[in-house]
Design an enzyme around this catalytic site. Structure first.
Site, PDB file in Angstrom:
ATOM      1  N   HIS A  72      -6.470  -1.241   4.259  1.00 31.54           N
ATOM      2  CA  HIS A  72      -5.650  -2.340   3.730  1.00 31.54           C
ATOM      3  C   HIS A  72      -5.842  -3.568   4.608  1.00 31.54           C
ATOM      4  O   HIS A  72      -5.909  -3.445   5.823  1.00 31.54           O
ATOM      5  CB  HIS A  72      -4.167  -1.946   3.724  1.00 31.54           C
ATOM      6  CG  HIS A  72      -3.798  -1.047   2.578  1.00 31.54           C
ATOM      7  ND1 HIS A  72      -2.486  -0.854   2.207  1.00 31.54           N
ATOM      8  CD2 HIS A  72      -4.542  -0.297   1.732  1.00 31.54           C
ATOM      9  CE1 HIS A  72      -2.445  -0.017   1.183  1.00 31.54           C
ATOM     10  NE2 HIS A  72      -3.679   0.320   0.874  1.00 31.54           N
TER      11      HIS A  72
ATOM     12  N   TYR B 149       7.210  -4.448   2.132  1.00 32.36           N
ATOM     13  CA  TYR B 149       8.426  -4.334   2.947  1.00 32.36           C
ATOM     14  C   TYR B 149       9.465  -5.240   2.307  1.00 32.36           C
ATOM     15  O   TYR B 149       9.271  -6.457   2.274  1.00 32.36           O
ATOM     16  CB  TYR B 149       8.151  -4.794   4.382  1.00 32.36           C
ATOM     17  CG  TYR B 149       7.358  -3.837   5.241  1.00 32.36           C
ATOM     18  CD1 TYR B 149       5.970  -3.801   5.182  1.00 32.36           C
ATOM     19  CD2 TYR B 149       8.006  -2.987   6.129  1.00 32.36           C
ATOM     20  CE1 TYR B 149       5.245  -2.942   5.985  1.00 32.36           C
ATOM     21  CE2 TYR B 149       7.297  -2.111   6.935  1.00 32.36           C
ATOM     22  CZ  TYR B 149       5.918  -2.100   6.849  1.00 32.36           C
ATOM     23  OH  TYR B 149       5.202  -1.226   7.653  1.00 32.36           O
TER      24      TYR B 149
ATOM     25  N   PRO C 292      10.378   3.562  12.490  1.00 33.57           N
ATOM     26  CA  PRO C 292       9.089   3.506  11.780  1.00 33.57           C
ATOM     27  C   PRO C 292       8.763   2.182  11.094  1.00 33.57           C
ATOM     28  O   PRO C 292       7.692   2.045  10.526  1.00 33.57           O
ATOM     29  CB  PRO C 292       9.237   4.631  10.750  1.00 33.57           C
ATOM     30  CG  PRO C 292      10.695   4.781  10.554  1.00 33.57           C
ATOM     31  CD  PRO C 292      11.335   4.449  11.861  1.00 33.57           C
TER      32      PRO C 292
ATOM     33  N   LYS D 147       4.301   2.283  14.263  1.00 30.09           N
ATOM     34  CA  LYS D 147       3.643   2.394  15.567  1.00 30.09           C
ATOM     35  C   LYS D 147       3.632   3.795  16.159  1.00 30.09           C
ATOM     36  O   LYS D 147       2.848   4.070  17.075  1.00 30.09           O
ATOM     37  CB  LYS D 147       4.311   1.438  16.570  1.00 30.09           C
ATOM     38  CG  LYS D 147       4.059  -0.001  16.255  1.00 30.09           C
ATOM     39  CD  LYS D 147       2.611  -0.352  16.483  1.00 30.09           C
ATOM     40  CE  LYS D 147       2.236  -1.656  15.847  1.00 30.09           C
ATOM     41  NZ  LYS D 147       0.911  -1.603  15.244  1.00 30.09           N
TER      42      LYS D 147
ATOM     43  N   TYR E 263       0.872  -5.688  14.019  1.00 35.09           N
ATOM     44  CA  TYR E 263       0.835  -4.663  12.980  1.00 35.09           C
ATOM     45  C   TYR E 263      -0.504  -3.928  12.978  1.00 35.09           C
ATOM     46  O   TYR E 263      -0.551  -2.705  12.927  1.00 35.09           O
ATOM     47  CB  TYR E 263       1.098  -5.284  11.609  1.00 35.09           C
ATOM     48  CG  TYR E 263       1.495  -4.257  10.561  1.00 35.09           C
ATOM     49  CD1 TYR E 263       2.822  -3.926  10.339  1.00 35.09           C
ATOM     50  CD2 TYR E 263       0.521  -3.599   9.819  1.00 35.09           C
ATOM     51  CE1 TYR E 263       3.187  -2.967   9.402  1.00 35.09           C
ATOM     52  CE2 TYR E 263       0.868  -2.639   8.877  1.00 35.09           C
ATOM     53  CZ  TYR E 263       2.205  -2.319   8.679  1.00 35.09           C
ATOM     54  OH  TYR E 263       2.557  -1.358   7.755  1.00 35.09           O
TER      55      TYR E 263
HETATM   56  C1  PHB Z   1       4.146   5.390   5.493  1.00 36.96           C
HETATM   57  O1  PHB Z   1       3.239   5.160   4.674  1.00 36.96           O
HETATM   58  O2  PHB Z   1       4.621   6.517   5.653  1.00 36.96           O
HETATM   59  C2  PHB Z   1       4.690   4.258   6.309  1.00 36.96           C
HETATM   60  C3  PHB Z   1       4.152   3.002   6.177  1.00 36.96           C
HETATM   61  C4  PHB Z   1       4.658   1.949   6.931  1.00 36.96           C
HETATM   62  C5  PHB Z   1       5.701   2.164   7.809  1.00 36.96           C
HETATM   63  C6  PHB Z   1       6.230   3.430   7.950  1.00 36.96           C
HETATM   64  C7  PHB Z   1       5.722   4.485   7.190  1.00 36.96           C
HETATM   65  O3  PHB Z   1       6.197   1.147   8.523  1.00 36.96           O
END
Ligand code: PHB
Ligand code: APR
Length: 385
Positions: free
Chosen positions: A72, A196, A288, A292, A380
């Site tokens: 991505h 997000y 999460p 990280k 990120y």
């Molecule tokens: C996930 O795909 O499980 C995932 C993606 C982004 C995050 C946390 C978990 O910040």
């Protein structure tokens, strides 16, 4: 039984450490509390930084990742009825993330270890570390594993950190007044990239595992129970929090897994006590939101492998002596970024209107200032250390 490195825990940290050591000619034995099936089925996060992909590929465990991982080049921040793409290709050219489930990393590592004749003992109920500042050894099921050093890769609730005498470690903690309900669903992703979403109803995250499997997270109250969330409620709440921009329709399908994860920030200093070296969740936990956790674990054991190899090859303990301080620099960067993302994107029950406006004002800044967006993107995709 004797080995050079006694490793407690067959999560990503312990397994990758064992494999990296093997590639440097260093022997290890992994002791794991749970059975293989549990370790391979445990659904966790799934975002790999560029650096993590490079380490796994260089270690020869990147084939399936390359075939099935989803590269991505951006994420979307969605709030106030609009979506804002953070374009990695513009902001941090040449750097990206790969979406690949943590349990897939664990499966690849277990397969590689066993194919290389690696020793992983599953279902070991009573591991206990001893003599951490002398000749360390581990006891389990009436057996003894003598080793030069012990690697504590047994996660937050493990036995290794707990075996360090009181007062020798300092811990730093922050708990959050909410949790994440994680959902795995057999439905195609509703968008190309991760979304997000910050909404007055709470945070939501749209992620994926493959063209057929989607992964979602919902901000829920701290002590929420999975069974409070039947499928219909999950889909209606996800729709309420994600269908907030024109032209976006959430695809729904059967939920195949759901679990509630507490949100915590935690750091142990130092990450070493005598001949015990802590790595991954045994030493630090991040919420999460910044994706990280897994990447920090990989960076820790990469650093520990280099330090141990140098010690075995040259007798120099310089790398081992620097292990904790070097890791903690990166850990605190990830701690700040994860805390910052969590505060930016979640709603706090006790938030006053002024605080709410501050959050959206900051989101307006991050999504309109190249400098601020670059900071987010750089953290990120993973800082280059
Ligand atoms: C996930 O795909 O499980 C995932 C993606 C982004 C995050 C946390 C978990 O910040
Ligand atoms: N004895 C042996 N093994 C143990 C014990 C014990 N007493 N306690 C825990 N374990 C095992 C767990 O069963 C688990 O398999 O240690 C392993 C720890 O693995 P993880 O929790 O996955 O931790 P780590 O390898 O550090 O990986 C960090 O995991 O939780 C995610 O977000 C986190 O992505 C990060 C990653």
């Amino acid at each position: 039984m004797r080995t050079q490195v006694g490793i407690v825990g067959a999560g990503p940290a312990g397994l990758l450490l064992s494999h990296l050591l093997h590639l440097r000619g260093i022997d290890s034995v992994v002791l794991e509390l749970r059975d293989r099936d549990h370790c391979e089925r445990r659904v966790r996060a799934g975002v790999l930084e560029q650096g993590t992909v490079d380490v796994l590929t260089a270690a020869g465990v990147g084939d399936r990742l390359r075939r099935e991982g989803l590269p991505h080049h951006g994420i979307e921040l969605r709030y106030g009825g609009a979506g804002h793409r953070i374009a990695f290709e513009e902001l941090v050219p040449g750097r990206s993330i790969t979406v690949y489930g943590q349990q897939e990393v664990v499966k690849d590592l277990i397969a590689a270890r066993l194919a290389a004749g690696g020793k992983i003992l599953f279902d070991v109920p009573d591991v206990k570390p001893h003599d951490l500042t002398g000749s360390p050894y581990l006891t389990f099921g009436g057996e003894v594993l003598e080793c030069d050093v012990i690697a504590g890769c047994d996660g937050f609730h493990g036995v290794t950190r707990a075996a360090v005498p009181q007062g020798e470690l300092t811990t730093f903690e922050r708990d959050y007044p909410f949790a994440w309900l994680g959902v795995l669903a057999r439905v195609a992703p509703s968008a190309e990239e991760l979304i997000y979403a910050r909404t007055p109803r709470g945070f939501a995250l749209h992620s994926m595992r493959s063209p057929e499997i989607s992964r979602f997270y919902l901000q829920v109250p701290k002590d929420e129970r999975e069974d409070a969330w039947p499928d219909e409620r999950i889909w209606s709440e996800l729709a309420a929090r994600l269908e907030t921009v024109p032209g976006f329709a959430l695809k729904t399908g059967p939920v195949i897994e759901k679990s509630v994860t507490p949100m915590r920030s935690f750091v142990t200093e130092p990450m070493r006590y005598g001949n015990l070296y802590l790595a991954g969740d045994a030493a630090h936990i991040v919420p999460p939101t910044g994706a990280k956790g897994l990447n920090l674990a990989v960076a820790d054991v990469t650093m520990l492998t280099d330090a141990l190899a140098r010690w075995y090859e040259t007798g120099s303990a310089e790398g081992l002596d620097a292990y904790s301080a070097t890791c903690l620099r990166r850990v605190w960067r990830a701690q700040h970024f994860s805390w910052w993302m969590t505060n930016l994107l979640h709603t706090f029950a006790d938030e006053d209107p002024y605080g709410e406006r501050l959050q959206t004002a900051y989101l307006d800044y991050v999504t309109s200032s190249t400098a601020a967006a670059t900071t987010l993107a750089e953290n990120y995709v993973g800082m280059v250390w």
